[in-house]
Write a protein that holds these residues in place. Sequence first.
Motif, PDB file in Angstrom:
ATOM      1  N   VAL A   1       0.822  -1.199   0.000  1.00  0.00           N
ATOM      2  CA  VAL A   1       0.000   0.000   0.000  1.00  0.00           C
ATOM      3  C   VAL A   1       0.862   1.257   0.000  1.00  0.00           C
ATOM      4  O   VAL A   1       0.475   2.297  -0.542  1.00  0.00           O
ATOM      5  CB  VAL A   1      -0.943  -0.009   1.220  1.00  0.00           C
ATOM      6  N   ARG A   2       2.062   1.164   0.568  1.00  0.00           N
ATOM      7  CA  ARG A   2       2.919   2.349   0.663  1.00  0.00           C
ATOM      8  C   ARG A   2       3.348   2.858  -0.717  1.00  0.00           C
ATOM      9  O   ARG A   2       3.368   4.060  -0.964  1.00  0.00           O
ATOM     10  CB  ARG A   2       4.144   2.030   1.512  1.00  0.00           C
ATOM     11  N   LYS A   3       3.678   1.940  -1.628  1.00  0.00           N
ATOM     12  CA  LYS A   3       4.052   2.364  -2.980  1.00  0.00           C
ATOM     13  C   LYS A   3       2.860   2.984  -3.697  1.00  0.00           C
ATOM     14  O   LYS A   3       3.008   3.953  -4.451  1.00  0.00           O
ATOM     15  CB  LYS A   3       4.586   1.168  -3.770  1.00  0.00           C
ATOM     16  N   ALA A   4       1.683   2.400  -3.472  1.00  0.00           N
ATOM     17  CA  ALA A   4       0.480   2.959  -4.091  1.00  0.00           C
ATOM     18  C   ALA A   4       0.225   4.372  -3.569  1.00  0.00           C
ATOM     19  O   ALA A   4      -0.148   5.276  -4.324  1.00  0.00           O
ATOM     20  CB  ALA A   4      -0.715   2.056  -3.813  1.00  0.00           C
ATOM     21  N   TRP A   5       0.435   4.582  -2.268  1.00  0.00           N
ATOM     22  CA  TRP A   5       0.206   5.902  -1.679  1.00  0.00           C
ATOM     23  C   TRP A   5       1.219   6.920  -2.211  1.00  0.00           C
ATOM     24  O   TRP A   5       0.889   8.073  -2.447  1.00  0.00           O
ATOM     25  CB  TRP A   5       0.278   5.810  -0.163  1.00  0.00           C
ATOM     26  N   HIS A   6       2.464   6.480  -2.394  1.00  0.00           N
ATOM     27  CA  HIS A   6       3.510   7.381  -2.876  1.00  0.00           C
ATOM     28  C   HIS A   6       3.172   7.904  -4.273  1.00  0.00           C
ATOM     29  O   HIS A   6       3.498   9.047  -4.619  1.00  0.00           O
ATOM     30  CB  HIS A   6       4.859   6.655  -2.891  1.00  0.00           C
TER      31      HIS A   6
ATOM     32  N   ARG B   1       4.491  -0.642 -11.750  1.00  0.00           N
ATOM     33  CA  ARG B   1       3.283   0.173 -11.833  1.00  0.00           C
ATOM     34  C   ARG B   1       2.034  -0.711 -11.819  1.00  0.00           C
ATOM     35  O   ARG B   1       1.063  -0.434 -11.117  1.00  0.00           O
ATOM     36  CB  ARG B   1       3.302   1.002 -13.127  1.00  0.00           C
ATOM     37  N   ILE B   2       2.071  -1.782 -12.613  1.00  0.00           N
ATOM     38  CA  ILE B   2       0.906  -2.672 -12.700  1.00  0.00           C
ATOM     39  C   ILE B   2       0.612  -3.294 -11.339  1.00  0.00           C
ATOM     40  O   ILE B   2      -0.551  -3.457 -10.949  1.00  0.00           O
ATOM     41  CB  ILE B   2       1.142  -3.756 -13.772  1.00  0.00           C
ATOM     42  N   LEU B   3       1.663  -3.639 -10.597  1.00  0.00           N
ATOM     43  CA  LEU B   3       1.463  -4.183  -9.252  1.00  0.00           C
ATOM     44  C   LEU B   3       0.753  -3.179  -8.351  1.00  0.00           C
ATOM     45  O   LEU B   3      -0.099  -3.555  -7.538  1.00  0.00           O
ATOM     46  CB  LEU B   3       2.805  -4.579  -8.630  1.00  0.00           C
ATOM     47  N   ARG B   4       1.092  -1.891  -8.485  1.00  0.00           N
ATOM     48  CA  ARG B   4       0.423  -0.876  -7.669  1.00  0.00           C
ATOM     49  C   ARG B   4      -1.066  -0.800  -8.004  1.00  0.00           C
ATOM     50  O   ARG B   4      -1.907  -0.736  -7.111  1.00  0.00           O
ATOM     51  CB  ARG B   4       1.069   0.492  -7.883  1.00  0.00           C
ATOM     52  N   TYR B   5      -1.386  -0.815  -9.294  1.00  0.00           N
ATOM     53  CA  TYR B   5      -2.793  -0.744  -9.690  1.00  0.00           C
ATOM     54  C   TYR B   5      -3.559  -1.963  -9.168  1.00  0.00           C
ATOM     55  O   TYR B   5      -4.668  -1.833  -8.628  1.00  0.00           O
ATOM     56  CB  TYR B   5      -2.934  -0.692 -11.219  1.00  0.00           C
ATOM     57  N   ALA B   6      -2.970  -3.139  -9.343  1.00  0.00           N
ATOM     58  CA  ALA B   6      -3.639  -4.367  -8.918  1.00  0.00           C
ATOM     59  C   ALA B   6      -3.785  -4.423  -7.398  1.00  0.00           C
ATOM     60  O   ALA B   6      -4.778  -4.939  -6.883  1.00  0.00           O
ATOM     61  CB  ALA B   6      -2.860  -5.582  -9.421  1.00  0.00           C
ATOM     62  N   SER B   7      -2.794  -3.896  -6.674  1.00  0.00           N
ATOM     63  CA  SER B   7      -2.843  -3.905  -5.212  1.00  0.00           C
ATOM     64  C   SER B   7      -4.019  -3.076  -4.702  1.00  0.00           C
ATOM     65  O   SER B   7      -4.760  -3.493  -3.808  1.00  0.00           O
ATOM     66  CB  SER B   7      -1.534  -3.367  -4.629  1.00  0.00           C
ATOM     67  N   LEU B   8      -4.196  -1.883  -5.285  1.00  0.00           N
ATOM     68  CA  LEU B   8      -5.299  -1.027  -4.856  1.00  0.00           C
ATOM     69  C   LEU B   8      -6.644  -1.670  -5.188  1.00  0.00           C
ATOM     70  O   LEU B   8      -7.585  -1.615  -4.390  1.00  0.00           O
ATOM     71  CB  LEU B   8      -5.182   0.343  -5.527  1.00  0.00           C
ATOM     72  N   ASP B   9      -6.735  -2.290  -6.361  1.00  0.00           N
ATOM     73  CA  ASP B   9      -7.969  -2.984  -6.730  1.00  0.00           C
ATOM     74  C   ASP B   9      -8.254  -4.147  -5.806  1.00  0.00           C
ATOM     75  O   ASP B   9      -9.411  -4.433  -5.473  1.00  0.00           O
ATOM     76  CB  ASP B   9      -7.884  -3.474  -8.173  1.00  0.00           C
TER      77      ASP B   9
END
Length: 398
Positions: A80-85, A161-169
């Motif tokens: 979640v931290r990378k997504a927040w950044h 980047r794709i991992l960040r999108y998938a993590s938030l979803d």
Amino acid sequence: MAIIFAVPYAVWRVCRTDYWAPLVVVQIIAGILLGPGVLGKAVPEFHATVFTADVITALNGIAWWAVMLFVMIAGIELDVRKAWHNRRETGVTAGLALGLPLAAGAVVAMGMLGFDGWIGSQGLPWQFVVGVGMACAVTALPILILFMEKLEILRAPMGQRILRYASLDDIAIWGVLALVLMDWERIGRQVAFLVAFGLACIVFRKLMRAVPMRDRWYVMLVWLAICAFGADWAGLHFMVGAFLAGVVMDAEWFEQEAMDLLRHHVLLVVMPVFFLSTGLRTSWDVGGSAVFFAAAALLVASVAGKLLGVRIAGRLLGWRPGEASIIGWLLQTKALIMIIFANILLDKRIITSETFTALLLMAVASTMLTIPMVTPKLRTPGALRTDAADPAGRLRQP
């Protein structure tokens, strides 16, 4: 057990299906073919002899533990931290990649409500519509990781980047599921569980930081069992508890290589049993053609909604030509998480076995499309060129 492990492996190896159907997909298809709707209709005596009530009970026990481990690992792998950044870029992309296929799937679900045999005995219309819509929007983070490893883009900037999108979803998916499963008559139990879980997290996180690395693996399993039991007691389903157990753990508490091996070994040793037990729950009672028609409509809603959502995000964020297509198809990977999601809806009788079968076929087809659609696009010169993001969140070419 011999059938479960031998048949999919033989098909995968002899037919060399890895390009369009990796082993995990072959195992899911084998589960469907070995179920009552195919093998049970073709040779009912053999099916009844092999898959007795006692055998199914034993297989279900293994399958439940397997999927609890798998969902917990998916929770641990969320960053979640990378997504927040990178919250603006991630939020816009993840929101559109989730929202449009959810809306498209919900439209198909509303159409299905006009016919008998699709909504479960305990399901309310809004639960059915939201549940089926979300099933169309799901991205399977663990399988996505496996696919990106295979394509050798996991550590590339686009892969991260794709991992960040998938993590938030992934977080949104489990949040919506908890809302769908909310039992307003048992709200006291569910509130009590969430409060107790929040307090227990404080103690658990302090304990995990204090114990040696070798002990964290054992503590993790005890924590998983307690959280899953608590969620099931509250009426939320044990898989919701398993996800919560994983998401509050930090990946840094474990060696990354060891966690990767655990995920691979769970997929190798016990998840094939889950695939078979899933296949045993399929049904074609409303008619094979109707199930296939529903699956096709759901597939169109899922694919078109995801690709359109990511394309709009690319336009808003200024991506290079071709990026949206690659990202959209990779986020189309469903397989395990969608099947787990649909299993929960079936357990809670929000959907029928026929709807479950249609969703299962949709998930298999969607996942099988991923590698063949992405591989040629990645061969385009500059497809994986490094990206950078400015403070406003708009991507620019370095």
